[in-house]
Design a protein around this motif. Sequence first.
Motif, mmCIF file in Angstrom:
data_model
loop_
_atom_site.group_PDB
_atom_site.id
_atom_site.type_symbol
_atom_site.label_atom_id
_atom_site.label_comp_id
_atom_site.label_asym_id
_atom_site.label_seq_id
_atom_site.Cartn_x
_atom_site.Cartn_y
_atom_site.Cartn_z
ATOM 1 N N TYR A 15 0.849 -1.185 0.000
ATOM 2 C CA TYR A 15 0.000 0.000 0.000
ATOM 3 C C TYR A 15 0.883 1.232 0.000
ATOM 4 C CZ TYR A 15 -3.970 -2.894 1.589
ATOM 5 O OH TYR A 15 -4.961 -3.823 1.699
ATOM 6 N N ALA A 17 0.746 5.703 -1.571
ATOM 7 C CA ALA A 17 0.039 6.697 -2.376
ATOM 8 C C ALA A 17 0.268 6.424 -3.866
ATOM 9 C CB ALA A 17 0.518 8.100 -2.006
ATOM 10 N N LEU A 20 -1.753 3.533 -5.010
ATOM 11 C CA LEU A 20 -3.160 3.932 -5.055
ATOM 12 C C LEU A 20 -3.428 4.697 -6.358
ATOM 13 C CD1 LEU A 20 -5.399 3.576 -2.879
ATOM 14 C CD2 LEU A 20 -4.901 5.912 -2.171
ATOM 15 N N ILE A 119 -0.074 -0.479 6.638
ATOM 16 C CA ILE A 119 -1.481 -0.096 6.529
ATOM 17 C C ILE A 119 -1.682 1.102 7.448
ATOM 18 C CG2 ILE A 119 -2.224 -1.677 8.368
ATOM 19 C CD1 ILE A 119 -4.874 -1.999 6.854
ATOM 20 N N ASN A 120 -2.450 2.065 7.013
ATOM 21 C CA ASN A 120 -2.645 3.251 7.835
ATOM 22 C C ASN A 120 -3.699 2.962 8.895
ATOM 23 O OD1 ASN A 120 -2.908 5.693 8.978
ATOM 24 N ND2 ASN A 120 -3.342 6.814 7.087
ATOM 25 N N TRP A 199 -7.402 -5.666 10.471
ATOM 26 C CA TRP A 199 -7.130 -6.025 9.074
ATOM 27 C C TRP A 199 -5.633 -6.014 8.797
ATOM 28 C CZ3 TRP A 199 -11.232 -1.866 7.536
ATOM 29 C CH2 TRP A 199 -12.512 -2.348 7.893
ATOM 30 N N SER A 308 -11.984 11.329 13.676
ATOM 31 C CA SER A 308 -11.632 12.283 12.623
ATOM 32 C C SER A 308 -12.844 12.588 11.745
ATOM 33 C CB SER A 308 -10.470 11.741 11.783
ATOM 34 O OG SER A 308 -10.793 10.473 11.272
ATOM 35 N N ARG C 116 -11.600 8.770 -8.552
ATOM 36 C CA ARG C 116 -11.169 7.395 -8.815
ATOM 37 C C ARG C 116 -10.092 6.955 -7.831
ATOM 38 N NH1 ARG C 116 -8.376 7.418 -14.566
ATOM 39 N NH2 ARG C 116 -10.549 7.603 -15.153
ATOM 40 N N PHE C 117 -9.405 7.930 -7.181
ATOM 41 C CA PHE C 117 -8.390 7.551 -6.197
ATOM 42 C C PHE C 117 -8.996 7.431 -4.797
ATOM 43 C CE2 PHE C 117 -6.312 10.365 -9.357
ATOM 44 C CZ PHE C 117 -5.758 9.338 -10.110
ATOM 45 N N PHE C 122 -9.590 3.991 0.854
ATOM 46 C CA PHE C 122 -8.309 4.489 0.316
ATOM 47 C C PHE C 122 -7.394 4.984 1.425
ATOM 48 C CE2 PHE C 122 -8.298 9.096 0.742
ATOM 49 C CZ PHE C 122 -9.616 9.358 1.048
ATOM 50 N N TYR C 123 -8.001 5.528 2.472
ATOM 51 C CA TYR C 123 -7.167 6.138 3.512
ATOM 52 C C TYR C 123 -6.375 5.091 4.296
ATOM 53 C CZ TYR C 123 -12.042 5.609 4.941
ATOM 54 O OH TYR C 123 -13.324 5.147 5.101
ATOM 55 N N TYR C 124 -6.781 3.829 4.228
ATOM 56 C CA TYR C 124 -5.967 2.806 4.903
ATOM 57 C C TYR C 124 -4.683 2.519 4.136
ATOM 58 C CZ TYR C 124 -10.325 1.825 7.348
ATOM 59 O OH TYR C 124 -11.465 1.932 8.089
ATOM 60 N N LYS C 125 -4.679 2.910 2.866
ATOM 61 C CA LYS C 125 -3.599 2.485 1.997
ATOM 62 C C LYS C 125 -2.552 3.555 1.767
ATOM 63 C CE LYS C 125 -6.423 -0.849 -0.548
ATOM 64 N NZ LYS C 125 -7.829 -0.569 -0.841
ATOM 65 N N THR C 126 -2.693 4.680 2.410
ATOM 66 C CA THR C 126 -1.718 5.746 2.174
ATOM 67 C C THR C 126 -1.493 6.552 3.448
ATOM 68 O OG1 THR C 126 -1.167 7.610 0.744
ATOM 69 C CG2 THR C 126 -3.468 7.371 1.349
ATOM 70 N N PHE C 127 -0.662 7.557 3.350
ATOM 71 C CA PHE C 127 -0.296 8.427 4.478
ATOM 72 C C PHE C 127 0.481 7.688 5.567
ATOM 73 C CE2 PHE C 127 -4.705 10.181 3.381
ATOM 74 C CZ PHE C 127 -4.221 11.065 2.433
ATOM 75 N N MET C 128 1.046 6.496 5.273
ATOM 76 C CA MET C 128 1.807 5.813 6.317
ATOM 77 C C MET C 128 3.166 6.484 6.557
ATOM 78 S SD MET C 128 -0.255 3.383 4.847
ATOM 79 C CE MET C 128 0.610 2.379 3.682
ATOM 80 N N ARG C 129 3.741 6.985 5.483
ATOM 81 C CA ARG C 129 5.067 7.600 5.589
ATOM 82 C C ARG C 129 5.010 9.002 5.014
ATOM 83 N NH1 ARG C 129 9.373 3.995 6.297
ATOM 84 N NH2 ARG C 129 8.791 1.813 6.087
ATOM 85 N N TRP C 134 1.646 12.467 9.463
ATOM 86 C CA TRP C 134 0.277 11.970 9.658
ATOM 87 C C TRP C 134 -0.640 12.958 10.371
ATOM 88 C CZ3 TRP C 134 -3.816 9.823 8.232
ATOM 89 C CH2 TRP C 134 -4.806 9.440 9.127
ATOM 90 N N GLU C 138 -4.146 14.095 9.018
ATOM 91 C CA GLU C 138 -5.324 13.861 9.833
ATOM 92 C C GLU C 138 -6.186 15.114 9.923
ATOM 93 O OE1 GLU C 138 -4.467 13.089 13.886
ATOM 94 O OE2 GLU C 138 -6.378 12.125 14.241
ATOM 95 N N SER C 142 -10.002 15.430 8.706
ATOM 96 C CA SER C 142 -11.113 15.760 9.586
ATOM 97 C C SER C 142 -11.819 17.027 9.123
ATOM 98 C CB SER C 142 -10.654 15.862 11.040
ATOM 99 O OG SER C 142 -9.849 16.982 11.210
ATOM 100 N N TYR C 513 -15.615 -1.513 6.293
ATOM 101 C CA TYR C 513 -14.575 -1.066 5.360
ATOM 102 C C TYR C 513 -15.038 0.122 4.530
ATOM 103 C CZ TYR C 513 -10.675 -1.433 2.085
ATOM 104 O OH TYR C 513 -9.559 -1.172 1.342
#
Lengths: 436, 90, 948
Positions: A15, A17, A20, A119-120, A199, A308, C116-117, C122-129, C134, C138, C142, C513
Amino acid sequence: MARSLGQLRHRPPRYSAAALAWRGLRGHTWPRVWRDPELKTSYDAVVVGGGVHGLATAYYLARNHDITDVAVLDKAYLGSGGSGRNTAIIRANYLTPAGVAFYGRSLQLYNSMAVDLNINVMFSERGHLTLAHTDGALRTMRWRAEVNKLGGVDSSVIGPGEIKKIVPSLDTSDRPRYPILGALYHPPGGIVRHDAVVWGYARAADHLGVEMHQRTEVLDVLCSGGEGPGGKGAGGRVTGVRTNRGDISTPVVINCTAGWASLVSAMAGVRLPIVTHPLQAAVTEPVKMFLPAVVVSGSLHVYVSQTSRGELVFGASVDPVATYSVRGSSEFTEELAGHVLQLMPGISQMRLLRQWAGLCDMTPDYSPVMGFTPVEGFLVDVGWGTYGFKAGPVSGEQMAEVVATGRTPELIEPFALSRFNTGNLVGEKGAAAVGH
Amino acid sequence: MLLVPCPNCGPRNSADLRYGGESHARPDPATASPHEWRAYLYLRHNPAGWLRETWYCRSGCRRWFALERNTATNEFRDPPLPGDKRGGAA
Amino acid sequence: MAMSRLGQRPTEVIKRSVTLHFRWNGRSFSGFEGDTVASALAASGQQVFSRSLKYHRPRGILTADYWDPNLMVQVGDDPNVRAGHRLLEEGMDVRAQNVWPSLRFDLKAANSLVGRFLSAGFYYKTFMRPRWLWPSYERVLSAFGPGGRVDIDSPDRYHDKRYTHPDVVVAGAGPAGIEAALAASKAGARVLLVEHEHSVGGHLRYSTRAAEQVALGKLRGTLEASDVEVLTDSTVTGRYEDNWLGIVQRNHPIAVERLIKARAKMLVVAPGLIERPYVFEGNDRPGVITSAAARRLINLWGVKPGERAVVFSANDEGDAAADLRDAGVDVAAVIDGRKGHRINSTRGSRRAVEGVVADGVRIDADLLVVAAGWTAPTSLLNMAGDRPAYDRYAARFFPSNPPDSVLATGGLSGDGTLDELRTHGAATGRLAAARALSVAHRIQARTARARAVGGPEPDWAADDRLPLRRDFHPELFRSDTHGMIDFSEDVGSKDLLAAAREGYDSVELAKRYTTATMGSSQGKLETVNTVAVLAEARGENIGEVGTTVWRPPYAPVSLGALAGRVFEPVRVSPIQPWHEANGVRTILAGQWVRPDHYGDPAAEVRNARSNVGIIDVTPLGKLDLRGPDIPKLLNLLYTNKWSNLAVGKVRYGMMCGEDGVVLDDGVTGRLGEDHYMMTTTSSGAGVVWEWVENWLQTERPDWRVHVTPVTSAYASINVAGPKSRRLVGRVVRDVDLSPEGFAYMEVRSATVAGVAGCFMWRIGFTGDLSYELHVPAGHGMHVWEALIEAGADLGVGPFGMEGQRIMRLEKGHFIVGQDTDGLTMAPSTGLSRLIRLDKENFVGRPELGWSGSRRLPMIVAIQPDHPQTVPDEGCQIVRGDTNEILGRITSSRMSPTLRRSICLGQVEPELAIGGSRVTVLLASGDRIGATVMGHHAHFDPAGERLRG
């Protein structure tokens, strides 16, 4: 010992950006997060309960100890129990040195989880306030703060002025029936997206070869050599489990259930110091962010945070009557609202949208039961009361170590089942019984 | 709000009572081993089904009594009425 | 397209003679009395009411009722008001939510470009790094949150609650519900009929069929003439154990919202059906409305919903073509879903429908009216434990097996003509009334005092209602295109299919989900379509997929209504007015409000130590014990021996739990042969009472002891200090107060300041010569004032809790719950002489007997080296410069008597020896040295003052 990505049993899409955007542009969808394999008849270890504890245990067995022939069984869907019903508060400001060390480690694991699990999980380190309304409660706050400091956990006692600065919506005047005299402030505390944690562990464990089996209910624990009927009980050892989908042979069964811990343990002839009570929670309709920290009031039996999305999420104490029913009650919402409005009188027009309940396995000393039992191969990670979610990662890590090494790590020694035979209970009960 | 069948006061809101938990036999304190005693203090059957438990009618007759309740459904068995000859719960 | 106001309609609920003015996003508008906020705006030509959550697409009216997800607005400081339901009021300030900067130009609409993004999750799959970014992400996320704004300084509003015990509650006042209520009432039942909308009648209210209008008129007339209590604009929000119902009343004349709690003997669930949206491309474009919305707009509020309409209908009920034509709307086409015809999409601008594509053919229209089927709002049945079952033939869920005390009627339980529904309703009402009678009888029969009342219990009435039939309805959920499923969460059918493909394919996982069904209507519009799309993904039918469990409340309830007026009882002593008149600072102790001090606690202590002080200790727990077996009881509950307590003597005792942990302590005195007075800690009074009763009732029912709690029956005053004997002597004439006549730890009945029926004892929590007077509460103030007056020349002065705490700490007395905790066993108190293991069978004995082999922490007195440094209570005792914890400070004060800091603490047993050196870590982080004392008392260890 830890496995590197190169050792993964099957390579998952990562996962990010970029990924995605790429898939968005190409119109590609994502593959399954975890496989749906056939249930085998034998595993090296079977984890009962597909919540955070069970999934983390399986994950760390595979990642830290290379034990990958592991099945996680859940009678419903992953995260269907306490993991999906809690209020997702993370903190480490416990009272006893043992509790502080244990939950401190959990907090570390939560902090690095998004990167570790790719995973975020939306860990929002927004600060955690435990309000004191009596001089007795204030005394306990000081006690906690001092023990926290010694355990390397950031927490301090602050006064009403500082509280008001952090959370302006709190009524810090002397008008309320229970005025706010001070608070234990714990900046690293916060909230997390609980489902994402479930998850994330499931996905990561799956990638390491662990199998997740949903709608697979354990009906019996198969034992031999024990003093009880069916070879169960003290002196016996585990040979397998019986499920609604057939028998599985395994030398290790780890009971990671909450709400059903007594029932699953009874299947192995093990009695636990547990009484099951419902814990209720509720959520309001969303409003724009106004509550920047997690607020807890022990005297008023309420905790509240704002997600949030803008909803207020509330919890309270466990219901007074033991039951396995999770239908919830009206008095819970009434008391909750009454207490919340004492803290924040300005929000009386916010509307409660949904209430729900989960099951909590309460122990006499407000501490879990972890590790070995009198039945060889039958391990427990139970008795999580109202604090199980925040302990999920560290519990998985420690239980995996118990299984892999056959020894109890120092971090969870105080939580052994045997303490209820020696009488050496954990002092978290002290916090609960102090301050009247 | 659970309706608890107090044998003296009739059905009462559970908020009127104190829940005393699973009722279990107290071993003879003079002869019990530490193992037996601590099992009495701490271990519970905690079944999902019929359970004999104690209640205290603190806002009513102020009597402690035992009732049988199904912990999965919260259904009570009728308590014996005071003076009833039929003994235990129906 | 724009909606507009029609000429007068025969069924309309608006009063055109009363014009109301209000503001919408700062601009002035008007409407009529009886309008909802939404109908007034629609009549004024407004078509966009909100922006969608994720993509910020403009949204218009969809269902025109309470559940309309597109009509959430801010009214003044009230967020998330449902404009489809809330009645218009003069001067309302209404604003759109979830728009920035304004409803018309919403910059966040740029989101739709990157839609489409923004796939589900989608938010689970990005913003980790990187991790440190973060918090910024966030904040942005919000800012996109839905919902209005709260004003944290909103004024208090009046709320109230009501309790009621009706025989039958009927939820829903459509034709079946009204008939049920009338029939139950006619059969003698006390009936409460609760209607969610502003008036009774259900769908008859917006029907133009003459027969239905006549029927409605008659039903209303009969209802008004009946004994049925009718609540409108009220909702049964929850069904809890044993038919405990929550009902929220939104139109109470005084309370903003009122919560009604009903313990109903029978509940009849008759909410009707909710029309569900149809999923196709462009189904969320303003101008696509449900058939019920069209008929409500036209017939209730006289609003013309468009100029040129396409009607899509899969049922007779939903065929709004006649209503539309009647309102002058040009009906361009009627597409019959029963014949396999489909809507493919709508076309038009972002803000309005301009055309409808049906069966591949474009039809110009500005309005699409859809009747695709129903959602059965089975919430109350779910809450009662029922799991509704799906019927493919009727394309909806039906009740399956609710408990005997809950009955369903009306559209929820089947189809039929108006007469058939009414007949079913009436039969349900009669059944409910008959069963309510049985329940009432059972309650009586189970109440010992009322047992004699009434004859045998009536037989439980069997359910012999003729079931309603189930009409065929096509399974219409999603057309051959993708569209919106959850309007409030902005979740489309594509999102659900993607989630299912990712493995989130059970309804609960998919819900979590994608957040489908988690918005403002909690699934009432979305659930069936969600399940249908998941069924499609899994290749199963809807019944196999199942639904999520509906949770309370059925409709949102304000926190104010749930809280009601707050009743938090406060207990005060009868002497409280004196304290207040004399500058008291109070302190909360459980329910009690007590004097903490009167300005200078140190001075109060010095006065009590040198002259005489009096303190109001009324909250002290007091249990009056009578009977011959009291010594046995005391021997059982206290750790020390009680068989030999003579009349007139007082003894201190400590109580333990079965685990040997200190539970409470206090003195008990023997007032007469079979009469004792037991005191407990103030906070332990209730617990100890129940504890005593438990032992007497369950373990020792043969013992003859009667217990009466008398805590607030007596006002209690402690008179302490060297001059206390002289002071007491001035108000007590009938007791020999000489040291020989009334010694330490003795009790006497007395007449105090002329008040008979008092008792007093000589004890010494403060460590000084002291008398504790217990006088009938009604005379408490008199005695207090008498002491103040009589002791003026002796320097008598009041002291409060703080003074008492200082004095008891000087004397080294521990406080249960402060110096002890939930694991402190009796030997840790250092009072081992009071633990008599040679006594048989007292509570806690087994564990105390074995405790000798355990390393128990000990309570000790501690003095910091620096006399002016007072460590905070809770500070830790550590080993040298390490972080190893060896104990803690449990009590600490500056002693005015000794002019130095003094403490009690718990330490490891090795340190519990006089002279041990310890290190205390202060809150400041500094470490200080301190010494463990050889005895608990910092002051007068020999007890000479006490016994003087």
